[in-house]
Write a protein that holds these residues in place. Structure first.
Motif, short mmCIF file in Angstrom:
data_model
loop_
_atom_site.label_atom_id
_atom_site.label_comp_id
_atom_site.label_asym_id
_atom_site.label_seq_id
_atom_site.Cartn_x
_atom_site.Cartn_y
_atom_site.Cartn_z
N THR A 1 7.78 -14.10 9.36
CA THR A 1 8.99 -13.85 8.58
C THR A 1 9.09 -14.85 7.42
OG1 THR A 1 10.27 -15.26 10.08
CG2 THR A 1 10.28 -12.88 10.51
N SER A 2 9.64 -14.37 6.31
CA SER A 2 9.89 -15.23 5.16
C SER A 2 11.36 -15.58 5.10
CB SER A 2 9.49 -14.50 3.86
OG SER A 2 8.11 -14.26 3.82
N ARG A 3 11.68 -16.63 4.37
CA ARG A 3 13.08 -17.02 4.20
C ARG A 3 13.24 -17.71 2.86
NH1 ARG A 3 13.26 -21.98 8.65
NH2 ARG A 3 11.58 -23.22 7.74
N ARG A 4 14.48 -17.96 2.49
CA ARG A 4 14.76 -18.61 1.22
C ARG A 4 14.07 -19.98 1.16
NH1 ARG A 4 19.17 -17.95 -2.28
NH2 ARG A 4 20.19 -16.63 -0.71
N LEU A 5 13.44 -20.28 0.02
CA LEU A 5 12.86 -21.61 -0.14
C LEU A 5 13.96 -22.65 -0.08
CD1 LEU A 5 10.23 -21.31 -3.04
CD2 LEU A 5 9.78 -21.76 -0.65
N SER A 6 13.74 -23.72 0.64
CA SER A 6 14.73 -24.79 0.75
C SER A 6 14.61 -25.76 -0.42
CB SER A 6 14.51 -25.57 2.06
OG SER A 6 13.27 -26.26 2.03
N ASN A 7 15.61 -26.61 -0.57
CA ASN A 7 15.57 -27.65 -1.61
C ASN A 7 14.30 -28.48 -1.48
OD1 ASN A 7 18.16 -26.68 -2.05
ND2 ASN A 7 19.02 -28.69 -2.40
N ARG A 8 14.01 -28.89 -0.25
CA ARG A 8 12.85 -29.76 -0.03
C ARG A 8 11.54 -29.03 -0.33
NH1 ARG A 8 10.54 -33.82 -1.30
NH2 ARG A 8 9.06 -34.77 0.15
N ALA A 9 11.48 -27.75 0.00
CA ALA A 9 10.27 -26.98 -0.26
C ALA A 9 10.00 -26.89 -1.76
CB ALA A 9 10.39 -25.58 0.34
N VAL A 10 11.04 -26.68 -2.54
CA VAL A 10 10.88 -26.61 -4.00
C VAL A 10 10.47 -27.97 -4.56
CG1 VAL A 10 12.07 -26.20 -6.20
CG2 VAL A 10 12.47 -24.68 -4.25
N GLU A 11 11.08 -29.05 -4.03
CA GLU A 11 10.72 -30.40 -4.48
C GLU A 11 9.24 -30.68 -4.21
OE1 GLU A 11 14.85 -32.96 -4.00
OE2 GLU A 11 13.60 -32.62 -2.23
#
Length: 360
Positions: A273-283
């Motif tokens: 399953t996929s989910r919204r990218l988190s703040n930390r993932a984008v960083e």
């Protein structure tokens, strides 16, 4: 636009903290964003864990009694602040933010919250005796500090092109990294392109839903600090990259029909399953590309600075830039005039050298 992700994280994080902190968070929830309150919670977790480590209290974090707070002296708090700076590596500016978080909590407990007998929760507020670190800087000093860590001139397109293609070519010999990049390059390019073409904050980009994008007007609907809604325009290149990403988004990431999140993660776990990218993932995503690109100091916030500097150079309209960035004070926006002043001086110095060479 939904901010359910931050809200649910906040609900979970509050469970780790004492009941009186939860009451404080509830008190602030109407006036502050979930992402800001999440930062408060992280600060309180660090503080309570320090209290436990230092022997002020033994037990679960969520059961730390309020009475402990009234036993603390200014010397104790100064020791905690030294721990933040020397042991955890926080800058004086970051320490100031944590002081502000604690001051807000202690103020609430002493001056706002009341018992059934109409008495304050605590009588003694040690944080009222603690001063902030003196970290005043001139706008020019701040500008000079930022200037070397952002993108300039041709680097905007070079970095975008690096994310879109060059990173994969750079790692062709590493099959895992190469294939991971091939799978996510449209998403990553759209993300970087939107950051560079709009100057959005990290939380604003992360919380975007697909329905927030208006391709006809080249704008996205965001919730700015203080809960204010605003439509923010983005560049033509960002529109092209977003369109390319949205064409593959649903099938590539195996998304259900009701998935609203604009930027989503690679499908993971047994259910894929996929989910919204988190703040930390984008960083971490930006950090990965920045290091490989050769500008390791580049961050999401520095991409925002890059956009603002470029905007001011091309338009020289501080009021419009202030509104676009969502700044509450024009003084914050004025930093970019100092940054571009330095670039202007460098250009003039270069012209002087060219003139002297032609005279020889």
């Amino acid at each position: 636009m939904s901010q359910e992700h931050d809200y649910h994280r906040l609900v979970e994080k509050v469970k780790e903290l004492p009941w009186y902190v939860e009451e404080f968070i509830d008190h602030k929830r109407r006036r502050m964003s979930s992402s800001t309150l999440l930062n408060y919670c992280h600060d309180y977790i660090i503080f309570i864990d320090w209290l436990r480590t230092e022997g002020f209290y033994q037990g679960n974090r969520s059961e730390c009694p309020m009475s402990v707070l009234e036993t603390l002296t200014p010397k104790h708090i100064e020791s905690f602040l030294s721990h933040l700076e020397l042991q955890l590596g926080n800058t004086k500016r970051t320490v100031n933010r944590k002081i502000s978080s604690l001051k807000a909590l202690f103020h609430f407990l002493q001056n706002i919250a009341e018992t059934d007998e109409l008495e304050p929760y605590i009588y003694r507020n040690v944080l009222a005796k603690i001063d902030f670190n003196n970290v005043k800087e001139t706008m020019e000093t701040v500008a000079n500090r930022i200037e070397g860590k952002i993108l300039h001139n041709d680097e905007y397109e070079q970095f975008r092109q690096f994310v879109a293609a060059d990173y994969g070519e750079q790692h062709q010999d590493n099959k895992k990294m190469y294939h991971f990049h091939q799978k996510n390059r449209e998403r990553d390019t759209a993300l970087v392109s939107l950051l560079l073409g709009s100057g959005l904050r990290l939380s604003e980009v992360v919380n975007l839903d697909v329905d927030d994008v208006d391709f006809k007007k080249h704008s996205v609907r965001v919730i700015r600090k203080g809960g204010k809604e605003q439509f923010v325009y983005f560049s033509e290149q960002a529109m092209v990259d977003l369109d390319e990403y949205l064409r593959i988004r649903k099938d590539r990431y195996r998304l259900p029909k009701n998935e609203k999140s604009l930027f989503v993660s690679t499908a993971i776990g047994p259910r894929k399953t996929s989910r919204r990218l988190s703040n930390r993932a984008v960083e971490k995503l930006i950090e990965k590309y920045a290091v490989a690109f050769g500008k390791p100091a580049l961050t999401v916030h520095k991409l925002r600075h890059s956009f603002a500097t470029r905007y001011h150079m091309e338009n020289n309209d501080v009021p419009k830039l202030k509104k676009h960035l969502g700044h509450s004070s024009v003084q914050t926006t004025m930093i970019y005039t100092h940054m571009t002043d330095k670039e202007m001086k460098r250009a003039i110095d270069h012209m002087d050298r060219m003139d002297s060479e032609s005279d020889e």
